[in-house]
Enzyme design. Structure first.
Site, PDB file in Angstrom:
ATOM      1  N   ASP A 322       0.786  -1.307   0.093  1.00 51.77           N
ATOM      2  CA  ASP A 322      -0.178   0.006  -0.028  1.00 51.77           C
ATOM      3  C   ASP A 322       0.689   1.262   0.101  1.00 51.77           C
ATOM      4  O   ASP A 322       1.954   1.418   0.577  1.00 51.77           O
ATOM      5  CB  ASP A 322      -0.912   0.027   1.346  1.00 51.77           C
ATOM      6  CG  ASP A 322       0.017   0.179   2.475  1.00 51.77           C
ATOM      7  OD1 ASP A 322       0.861  -0.835   2.453  1.00 51.77           O
ATOM      8  OD2 ASP A 322      -0.321   0.694   3.544  1.00 51.77           O
ATOM      9  N   GLU A 323       0.264   2.435  -0.575  1.00 53.86           N
ATOM     10  CA  GLU A 323       0.951   3.660  -0.145  1.00 53.86           C
ATOM     11  C   GLU A 323       2.342   3.841  -0.608  1.00 53.86           C
ATOM     12  O   GLU A 323       2.955   4.186   0.311  1.00 53.86           O
ATOM     13  CB  GLU A 323       0.569   3.988   1.141  1.00 53.86           C
ATOM     14  CG  GLU A 323      -0.931   4.293   1.562  1.00 53.86           C
ATOM     15  CD  GLU A 323      -1.186   4.637   2.695  1.00 53.86           C
ATOM     16  OE1 GLU A 323      -2.169   5.259   3.024  1.00 53.86           O
ATOM     17  OE2 GLU A 323      -0.531   4.394   3.934  1.00 53.86           O
ATOM     18  N   VAL A 324       2.505   3.436  -1.975  1.00 55.67           N
ATOM     19  CA  VAL A 324       4.117   3.553  -2.354  1.00 55.67           C
ATOM     20  C   VAL A 324       4.278   5.072  -3.002  1.00 55.67           C
ATOM     21  O   VAL A 324       3.484   5.645  -3.758  1.00 55.67           O
ATOM     22  CB  VAL A 324       4.379   2.594  -3.346  1.00 55.67           C
ATOM     23  CG1 VAL A 324       5.863   2.628  -3.751  1.00 55.67           C
ATOM     24  CG2 VAL A 324       4.121   1.166  -2.953  1.00 55.67           C
TER      25      VAL A 324
END
Lengths: 688, 688
Positions: A322-324
């Site tokens: 997630d959320e790179v």
């Protein structure tokens, strides 16, 4: 459920008169089971639990089953105070409670494990039957929930139960990275999970703020990434065995390629940018990423997973995903060149490429991949599981394309929503447009307990009892959806959860004593009936916390879904619905407002001696205003008078202000007060 | 302390008016330190603790010291809510709190370890100096106890403290055999010990009812002797390291030759009689003994100690040696022949012979022997330590003969005495007839927490806060003996003990909720202010408990030294001492009695729904009688009337009955009521 019109409005406002709790039961004997079994019939009559009580395990017997039975007997003894034999017999003939299990079940529990059981309580004997040990463990929890007491003793009501779960994946994620949680916290939460039939512990073990597991092959990971706060491999084995003993799978999460700062503190070789890196103390999304373009990164991950897989027997492995953040990838010329060479048009494509490499490594190690919504990509193997924090739509899209899915959107505990809110979120709602095949790929859901604002002191009150409501959503038939009845049973199960070691009810008192510096905390306890903690977002806007912030304020102590949200609403509901103008109902409300005024004064007194209670002083001041507003509304309605021009608007504005965060808490009574003010301002309710 | 005559009587009755607490303080600023330091001066002024607070460790730095400082900073943050830097600097110049330690201290902490420290708080900076890390750890606890808060913030009062312990051996025994206590219970109690400067954890690891440690060399010991409830060697190492980190020695006890049934369950070879043996579930003294006449017994013990010594680095080793039953030795012809051959005239001589053999084995393994009074024998090495459960006289006799001694008589927590009672017991009272050399052999004392009636749920409330009063007796100068002032400080330290993880205040609520089956426990909480658990002897006479008895009754929940013992006594004392007949004092007492009546009614209501509250119903009935008696006495005294003939005798008889166990509790208010009734019956007190 047929309800009068006003009551419907009241329900929409999450104002649930407690009278409802009775109305659904009718004349049939009530039960207190949570989650509600697939099929349950309670009959008049009882099986007493007295000194002669005995247990037999008659067919399959193994150490796991016998330990589970022994634990259940200890709890039964503790709760009933009855000292019966601790011997577990083999012969059904003489036993009060017979347990018949066909076999051990799977050597490594999978999503296909048979968790079903039946439990029949007759006047002379109770019989639990299950195909597997896990099924028997589920049945033992039901057995314990059935126990009743009255002046004549402890007993089971006569019952006929056949039960199995609606979804095979019913999880709880605990993030031990943003704040550390020692093994005993994990264990008591595993016990609580088992009590409400949750079956997956999702152990979130790495993040920017901490790398929480010992790696013998790469010791710099935990030595530099954890502040010394990590699980030894011995402890991990112990937790996994403890979970298995309770029919709970353990799925580790090693979040990558983002949220990965702590991996690089001791050795930055596999990061995109050279570092140096330090453990992140803030919360949010940060720059550090694995470099997906270098072969040595995959060699490292292969070795790392190869080491870790010996600790985690489960078939699934969570890669996060997630959320790179794009920053490091965008500023690296090597990565730009790599993307060009491989025809990867953007960073999403690059992450997909990373995930495919990772997926092959996991396949080699016989692990199936789980990841957050962001990993969703048509090239991944179809047995990949997508965990959705984005919502049912995202989940459904994956299922349509053949992926398995579990829902977490709507189950985020740090949103500080009510049990009723979470209870209404269904991984597969009646309105779903999925065909049966796609629907079958929705495996269930997971409660998420993220770690920004939790400590070993307050984690239990964040997770429980709300997770029990979600556990029912994931276990019981979709049609089990009566909110009032859920709350009735939840109140009782909540007490029983302290029996297995949780501290969600008693822990807050200890925190209050420290906050106030005195054992004179009664006013603060009362205040905590009226207020709730802020959501993570609200809290961070109000007063930004980091990993180093002491989490010992009123907002860290207050529990979500404060009792007044329903208690006070019930008072308001009863008053508004009362066409006969029974003075008792008005007096009950007036007493409540009077108590708020007194409470405000007591809290102001306490606050004078403690800098940490300044927040409480502000809350008390608002409470005085709310009490006055309520009094006025009750008076208008009670006397059938119309308020002066502008009164309603002014009071609704006041309530809007009061609905905003007060220090680090918020009032739970605003919806009901708004209803009261609106009713006072509008036409007064007639008889239904 | 000068007190009026009646007050002296009142004090003898353990009736301590709270007004005393103020009177001793005079105009000088009070401190809340417990134990009181050897020398302490508090001065007006303050050193604020705010966001700019910083700590420096300037001289010796090692991992143990830095961990200790980090723990102290976390507690300081949690208590004050102030978010200051967690960095530990090296440079004193900029630091608010400077810690100067000369060196690490002993590699294995001994009774000679230097525990002294000095702490000076000036307006700009606080400075802690110590020769050793252990001394610094002691000083850090003092630092934390000094912290004050008011509306303007957290601060330290200016202070000048020089401190060292009176006795070098200040212990707490925990018996984990009769009931199992998991590692987390041990750890939180180690933290609490450190908070009040106790320094020896006496780990009672074997008894008839359980063998609680893994032996890899002789696995049948724990496999058959423990019901699966034992510490792995890994866990033992962890606990010993945890204790060392807190400046606490760990002395293991393996009780022999008696109290040894659990050793023989898996393998009876070394027992006097052939067996078979089963784990004992009852409490008391049992037949099993090691056979002291066979060489293979000593070879076994040599090997066993040889294995165990690698886990326990301490110089001392406790062999128990108490309560050896003669039965097995008397009925063995082989033993009779052995005694005759060796000229051992009785079983005492035989045990002495056993102890001498054991002593040589311990010497070989570089361990000094500790044992209970019974081991005392002139032939033992002079560095043997005799732990006295029999009393100061027995302790003194040993010291006169050159043995070291530690006192435990008077420190038995299961006697359910008050903190004041234990506080008055001095290992070396002013009246001692020991010469300085013999007095120097009295090393200190040990609190004993025997395991018959404790579980992980209630152990904390048995040990704490009473052990803190004993800790002060063992650390502070003999002259520190003001009971009221001890209680004033104890109340505050008790709150702080939950900060390190104890549950002695919040645990009982969870147990009450289970007992009552409801969260409506306020009446029961109030009742627990008035009643106390029975002593072990009383309890076993009233209703015999075994290892299998659920310990979840009111008596298992009630805490020793109930608050009313002093609160209610203060009301009575104030009323009786009040020559001006201030109606307020009479009203306060009357309100108390009125509340008892209401409480009794509420409890009777709760009891109707629970079989386990039948005890409470009986207590409530007695409480009603006590309230009526009190009312009458107050009325006679208040109106200056003489009671009718026979009234006093009848009421004293009633109080005698009420002083007896009520179910599994006893009233704490009887001494004060007796004083009231006696005063009403006799001449009424005149002005002092």
């Amino acid at each position: 459920m047929r309800t009068p019109k006003l009551l419907t409005a009241v329900l929409l406002l999450n104002i649930v008169p407690t009278v409802c709790a009775q109305s659904t039961a009718g004349a049939a004997p009530q039960h207190h089971l949570l989650p509600v079994p697939a099929s349950v019939r309670i009959e008049p009559g009882r099986l007493p639990i007295d000194k002669s009580f005995t247990v037999a395990v008659t067919q399959h017997r193994d150490a796991r089953l016998l330990r589970g039975v022994a634990r259940a007997l200890l709890r039964l003894k503790a709760r009933t105070g009855v000292e019966f034999s601790h011997e577990i017999k083999k012969d059904a003939a003489a036993a009060t409670f017979t347990i018949q299990v066909s076999g051990p079940g799977e050597a490594v529990q999978s999503i296909a494990e048979n968790e079903s059981y039946s439990l029949r309580v007759a006047a002379q004997q109770a019989t639990l039957k299950a195909a597997t040990v896990v099924g028997a463990l589920r049945g033992l929890e039901t057995f314990l929930q059935l126990v009743e007491r009255d002046a004549s003793g402890a007993f089971l009501p006569l019952a006929d139960i056949a039960d199995q779960p609606r979804f095979p994946w019913r999880g709880l994620l605990i993030d031990v990275c943003r704040h550390w949680q020692p093994v005993e916290v994990i264990k008591r939460n595993l016990d609580a999970m088992a009590a409400v039939k949750l079956n997956v512990f999702h152990w979130h073990l790495s993040a920017d703020q901490g790398f929480r597991i010992e790696s013998r092959r790469f010791p710099k990971l935990h030595e530099f990434g954890s502040d010394g706060l990590y699980y030894t491999q011995e402890q991990v084995r112990d937790v996994v065995a403890y979970a298995r003993d309770r029919g709970i799978r353990v799925v580790p999460e090693f979040d990558m390629p983002g949220h990965s700062t702590s991996w690089f503190v001791g050795d930055a070789r596999y990061a995109t940018a050279p570092g140096p890196y330090a453990i992140i103390r803030e919360f949010g999304v940060f720059d550090a990423t694995f470099d997906p373009t270098r072969e040595e990164v995959y060699r490292f991950l292969d070795k790392f997973i190869g080491e870790m897989k010996s600790l985690f027997p489960d078939a699934y492995w969570h890669i996060g995903g997630d959320e790179v953040k794009s920053k490091q990838w965008d500023s690296s010329p090597a990565i730009a060149a790599f993307k060009k060479r491989r025809g990867l048009k953007d960073n999403e494509a690059l992450q997909a490429w990373f995930n495919q490499r990772l997926s092959r490594i996991l396949q080699k190690h016989n692990k199936r991949m789980v990841g957050w919504d962001e990993i969703f990509h048509s090239d991944l193997p179809k047995d990949t599981v997508v965990q959705s924090w984005r919502g049912q739509k995202s989940l459904g899209e994956g299922a349509k394309q053949g992926f398995h899915g579990i829902l977490s959107a709507g189950y985020y505990l740090d949103a500080m929503q009510t049990s009723a809110f979470h209870y209404a979120v269904d991984p597969l709602p009646a309105s779903s447009d999925l065909d049966p095949a796609a629907a079958g790929r929705i495996l269930g859901g997971e409660v998420c307990m993220w770690g920004e604002l939790i400590t070993p002191e307050n984690i239990d009150s964040r997770i429980w009892p709300r997770s029990a409501a979600i556990a029912e959503r994931l276990w019981s038939p979709r049609s089990v959806a009566d909110v009032s009845d859920m709350y009735r049973r939840l109140g009782r199960v909540s007490l029983q959860l302290e029996e297995v070691g949780l501290r969600h009810l008693s822990g807050p008192d200890a925190m209050l004593r420290r906050l106030a510096g005195t054992s004179d905390i009664e006013p603060l306890r009362e205040l905590l009936r009226l207020v709730e903690p802020l959501s993570l977002g609200q809290r961070q806007r109000a007063r930004r916390a980091t990993q180093l912030t002491p989490l010992t304020t009123l907002g860290d102590i207050a529990s979500p879904d404060a009792p007044a949200r329903r208690d006070f609403s019930a008072l308001v509901g009863a008053f508004l619905l009362d066409s006969s103008r029974d003075p008792g109902k008005r007096q009950a409300l007036s007493r409540e407002f009077q108590r708020w005024r007194e409470l405000a004064a007591e809290i102001a007194r306490l606050a004078a001696s403690s800098p940490q209670l300044q927040d409480a002083a502000g809350v008390a001041a608002t409470l005085t205003e709310l009490a006055a507003t309520g009094e006025e509304a009750v008076s208008f309605i009670g006397e059938g008078k119309t308020p002066p021009d502008g009164w309603t608007a002014a009071k609704l504005a006041l309530l809007d202000r009061a609905a905003a965060p007060q220090g680090l808490v918020r009032f739970a009574v605003i919806p009901a007060l708004r209803e009261l003010v609106t009713s006072a301002g509008g036409s007064h309710p007639a008889a239904p």
